[in-house]
Design a protein around this motif. Structure first.
Motif, PDB file in Angstrom:
ATOM      1  N   VAL A 152       0.838  -1.206   0.000  1.00 36.87           N
ATOM      2  CA  VAL A 152       0.000   0.000   0.000  1.00 36.87           C
ATOM      3  C   VAL A 152       0.871   1.254   0.000  1.00 36.87           C
ATOM      4  CG1 VAL A 152      -1.637   1.354   1.351  1.00 36.87           C
ATOM      5  CG2 VAL A 152      -1.975  -1.109   1.093  1.00 36.87           C
ATOM      6  N   SER A 153       1.883   1.264   0.860  1.00 36.58           N
ATOM      7  CA  SER A 153       2.755   2.438   0.939  1.00 36.58           C
ATOM      8  C   SER A 153       3.522   2.655  -0.356  1.00 36.58           C
ATOM      9  CB  SER A 153       3.738   2.281   2.113  1.00 36.58           C
ATOM     10  OG  SER A 153       3.081   2.403   3.342  1.00 36.58           O
ATOM     11  N   VAL A 162       0.967   3.989  -2.999  1.00 32.60           N
ATOM     12  CA  VAL A 162       0.597   5.376  -2.714  1.00 32.60           C
ATOM     13  C   VAL A 162       1.768   6.308  -2.995  1.00 32.60           C
ATOM     14  CG1 VAL A 162      -0.009   6.995  -0.869  1.00 32.60           C
ATOM     15  CG2 VAL A 162      -1.198   4.808  -1.047  1.00 32.60           C
ATOM     16  N   LYS A 166     -10.768   5.428   1.072  1.00 37.02           N
ATOM     17  CA  LYS A 166     -10.200   5.227  -0.258  1.00 37.02           C
ATOM     18  C   LYS A 166      -8.765   5.745  -0.272  1.00 37.02           C
ATOM     19  CE  LYS A 166     -14.623   5.523  -2.697  1.00 37.02           C
ATOM     20  NZ  LYS A 166     -15.410   6.231  -3.740  1.00 37.02           N
ATOM     21  N   TYR A 167      -7.941   5.110  -1.097  1.00 35.61           N
ATOM     22  CA  TYR A 167      -6.530   5.474  -1.136  1.00 35.61           C
ATOM     23  C   TYR A 167      -6.304   6.902  -1.612  1.00 35.61           C
ATOM     24  CZ  TYR A 167      -5.544   0.487  -0.522  1.00 35.61           C
ATOM     25  OH  TYR A 167      -5.470  -0.790  -0.036  1.00 35.61           O
ATOM     26  N   LEU A 196      -5.380   9.708   0.714  1.00 36.94           N
ATOM     27  CA  LEU A 196      -4.002   9.905   1.153  1.00 36.94           C
ATOM     28  C   LEU A 196      -3.215  10.773   0.175  1.00 36.94           C
ATOM     29  CD1 LEU A 196      -3.132   6.235   2.207  1.00 36.94           C
ATOM     30  CD2 LEU A 196      -4.208   8.028   3.575  1.00 36.94           C
ATOM     31  N   ALA A 244      -3.912   8.594   7.073  1.00 39.88           N
ATOM     32  CA  ALA A 244      -4.400   7.222   7.056  1.00 39.88           C
ATOM     33  C   ALA A 244      -5.281   6.931   8.265  1.00 39.88           C
ATOM     34  CB  ALA A 244      -3.217   6.255   7.019  1.00 39.88           C
ATOM     35  N   LEU A 260      -8.933   6.320   6.671  1.00 35.88           N
ATOM     36  CA  LEU A 260      -9.035   4.896   6.355  1.00 35.88           C
ATOM     37  C   LEU A 260      -9.567   4.124   7.559  1.00 35.88           C
ATOM     38  CD1 LEU A 260      -5.708   4.272   4.376  1.00 35.88           C
ATOM     39  CD2 LEU A 260      -7.968   4.888   3.496  1.00 35.88           C
ATOM     40  N   LYS A 303      -6.261  -1.571   4.606  1.00 39.44           N
ATOM     41  CA  LYS A 303      -5.763  -0.533   3.712  1.00 39.44           C
ATOM     42  C   LYS A 303      -4.717   0.353   4.380  1.00 39.44           C
ATOM     43  CE  LYS A 303     -10.055  -0.261   1.030  1.00 39.44           C
ATOM     44  NZ  LYS A 303     -11.130   0.624   0.543  1.00 39.44           N
ATOM     45  N   PRO A 315      -1.303   1.943   5.496  1.00 41.89           N
ATOM     46  CA  PRO A 315       0.076   1.953   4.995  1.00 41.89           C
ATOM     47  C   PRO A 315       1.032   1.448   6.068  1.00 41.89           C
ATOM     48  CG  PRO A 315      -0.607   4.170   5.578  1.00 41.89           C
ATOM     49  CD  PRO A 315      -1.825   3.301   5.730  1.00 41.89           C
TER      50      PRO A 315
END
Length: 291
Positions: free
Chosen positions: A77-78, A81, A140-141, A144, A214, A218, A223, A225
């Motif tokens: 994820v990180s 992103v 949702k991503y 971020l 986050a 989130l 999800k 990070p």
């Protein structure tokens, strides 16, 4: 007289290099201590205040951190992103900076005033959260990325860098029938790679260290990070309870886990930096000169 100058120059160089070496060691030694502490035992870390080479090597901290596949998901994820966020931020920053670098742009001073204004004042945490919520970005991503997509500081640096590019290049391109987008992507950006590399590193570090956004936006822990998950690992290692998929049968060595967390969260950026180092100082200095 020439010999005196040479002697004075050598003395100055010796003192200069000595001071720079000491400063460099003061900068590197704490990280080496953290790295060594992450590979040592909790007992040795409790006895010794400063460790550079462990007398007894132990991988318990990393075994505890990687006792679940969740950390690999968080790492993915990180990375996602960071990559997408950096590309997106650099694209819109370059587009806006190029427009503001054009001296014939109407209202340029007023737009720059609004950009600088955001460096001093902001809406605050709650208004930002309400905006993100109304945009439907909760959980949702993109939550971020979008709120921090443009940095006013980075925008000003890139705009000043663009202004240092000779106007004759743009005029020649226009004579050859090149459009504004063509000038930007074919001439301006290739000549601005030091600034692009520098600001890309700034944005990448910001996205990689995403933590507060986050937590706020989130709700699904799948999800999260890497920074949020590592914080939760530190909490568990400190003896506090929270919901986690970590293997409870692996004993959490508190201090070594904290140091291992620092290494895991810092290592990816350290691996990227050497590739951008040659552009870093040049890009920051050239972009800081007002055009």
């Amino acid at each position: 007289m020439v010999e005196d100058r040479t002697l004075n120059g050598r003395i100055f160089a010796f003192i200069n290099y000595s001071l720079l070496t000491i400063i460099a060691l003061l900068t590197v030694l704490p990280f080496l201590h953290v790295l060594a502490g992450s590979f040592t035992t909790s007992a040795e870390l409790a006895v010794k205040r400063f460790i550079l080479i462990p007398t007894e090597w132990s991988f318990d901290a990393y075994r505890f951190i990687f006792s679940t596949d969740t950390i690999f998901n968080a790492m993915g994820v990180s990375i996602g992103v960071t990559l997408f966020g950096t590309l997106f931020s650099m694209l819109i920053t370059a587009l806006m900076a190029y427009g503001l670098a054009r001296r014939d742009l109407d209202g340029r001073k007023y737009i720059m005033f609004m950009v600088v204004f955001t460096m001093l004042f902001s809406g605050g945490l709650i208004p930002t959260f309400l905006v993100v919520k109304e945009l439907g970005l909760i959980d949702k991503y993109m939550a971020l990325i979008i709120p921090s997509a443009i940095s006013a500081f980075n925008l000003i640096i890139l705009k000043n860098f663009f202004q240092n590019i000779p106007e004759g290049l743009e005029e020649s391109a226009k004579i050859d029938g090149c459009s504004d987008f063509g000038i930007l992507f074919r001439i301006v950006l290739p000549l601005s790679m030091p600034a692009i590399a520098t600001l890309s590193l700034f944005y990448a570090v910001t996205y990689w260290n995403t933590y507060l956004s986050a937590i706020l936006y989130l709700n699904d822990d799948a999800k999260w990070p890497i920074q949020v998950l590592l914080r939760q690992i530190v909490v568990l290692a400190s003896g506090l309870e929270f919901s986690s998929d970590l293997d409870a049968s692996v004993p959490p060595p508190e201090q070594t886990v904290k140091m291992a967390v620092i290494v895991v969260s810092t290592l990816p950026i350290l691996c990227v930096y050497p590739f951008l180092q040659k552009h870093f100082a040049k890009g920051a200095m050239l972009g800081s000169i007002k055009g």
